[in-house]
Design a protein around this motif. Sequence first.
Motif, PDB file in Angstrom:
ATOM      1  N   ARG A  71       0.824  -1.206   0.000  1.00  0.00           N
ATOM      2  CA  ARG A  71       0.000   0.000   0.000  1.00  0.00           C
ATOM      3  C   ARG A  71       0.861   1.261   0.000  1.00  0.00           C
ATOM      4  O   ARG A  71       0.566   2.224  -0.704  1.00  0.00           O
ATOM      5  N   THR A  75       1.457   4.535  -2.770  1.00  0.00           N
ATOM      6  CA  THR A  75       0.920   5.798  -2.274  1.00  0.00           C
ATOM      7  C   THR A  75       1.750   6.981  -2.759  1.00  0.00           C
ATOM      8  O   THR A  75       2.979   6.949  -2.728  1.00  0.00           O
ATOM      9  N   LYS A 100       1.009  13.145   8.952  1.00  0.00           N
ATOM     10  CA  LYS A 100      -0.368  13.625   8.893  1.00  0.00           C
ATOM     11  C   LYS A 100      -1.007  13.313   7.542  1.00  0.00           C
ATOM     12  O   LYS A 100      -2.174  12.934   7.472  1.00  0.00           O
ATOM     13  N   LYS A 103      -1.787   9.650   7.406  1.00  0.00           N
ATOM     14  CA  LYS A 103      -2.940   9.382   8.271  1.00  0.00           C
ATOM     15  C   LYS A 103      -4.231   9.803   7.571  1.00  0.00           C
ATOM     16  O   LYS A 103      -5.256   9.141   7.689  1.00  0.00           O
ATOM     17  N   GLY A 104      -4.169  10.900   6.827  1.00  0.00           N
ATOM     18  CA  GLY A 104      -5.321  11.364   6.072  1.00  0.00           C
ATOM     19  C   GLY A 104      -5.719  10.391   4.965  1.00  0.00           C
ATOM     20  O   GLY A 104      -6.879  10.320   4.568  1.00  0.00           O
ATOM     21  N   LYS A 105      -4.764   9.629   4.451  1.00  0.00           N
ATOM     22  CA  LYS A 105      -5.048   8.624   3.428  1.00  0.00           C
ATOM     23  C   LYS A 105      -5.447   7.281   4.030  1.00  0.00           C
ATOM     24  O   LYS A 105      -5.663   6.318   3.308  1.00  0.00           O
ATOM     25  N   GLY A 106      -5.490   7.203   5.357  1.00  0.00           N
ATOM     26  CA  GLY A 106      -5.917   5.967   6.012  1.00  0.00           C
ATOM     27  C   GLY A 106      -4.791   4.995   6.295  1.00  0.00           C
ATOM     28  O   GLY A 106      -5.038   3.828   6.579  1.00  0.00           O
ATOM     29  N   ILE A 107      -3.547   5.447   6.241  1.00  0.00           N
ATOM     30  CA  ILE A 107      -2.404   4.585   6.533  1.00  0.00           C
ATOM     31  C   ILE A 107      -1.820   5.022   7.869  1.00  0.00           C
ATOM     32  O   ILE A 107      -1.299   6.127   8.001  1.00  0.00           O
ATOM     33  N   ALA A 108      -1.909   4.132   8.845  1.00  0.00           N
ATOM     34  CA  ALA A 108      -1.429   4.455  10.186  1.00  0.00           C
ATOM     35  C   ALA A 108      -0.073   3.786  10.421  1.00  0.00           C
ATOM     36  O   ALA A 108       0.029   2.568  10.467  1.00  0.00           O
TER      37      ALA A 108
END
Length: 147
Positions: A71, A75, A100, A103-108
């Motif tokens: 993923r 990205t 940030k 995180k906004g793209k859903g990757i933690a």
Amino acid sequence: MKIILISDYDGLGKAGELVDVKPGFARNKLLPNGFALRASKKNIAFIEEKKKLLETSKMRENASLQDLIKRLSKTEITIEAQVGEEEKMFGSITSSDIHKSLKGKGIAIDRNSILLDAPIKSLGIFHVKIQLSKDYECDVKIYVIKS
């Protein structure tokens, strides 16, 4: 004296290994500090079971890390920065800004796993290395554009 190492110990071996050490070293250093157990049948069976559990959990973790790397490598992040005259940026892009955006793209991921040598201080395309563990790392493409 035969003992089983609970954790890695430099100069002796890795966790789960059966090693032979002097009795005084085992009694005074390894056993009281929790580095080892006496080599009994019960303890050997316990360590073998623990090895199996660790192996299965490591396989699961490796599979999830590989999925995350796939993923991440696909990205692309676009970060807008304010620029002044001659395309000079105000401020810089740091690892927390990248964190940030991810995180906004859903990757933690952990912010400390973003390996940024120095803050980004110019517009352009950058490849930032992300190291999830000792064996797993990938690059993320970052576009820094003017806002």
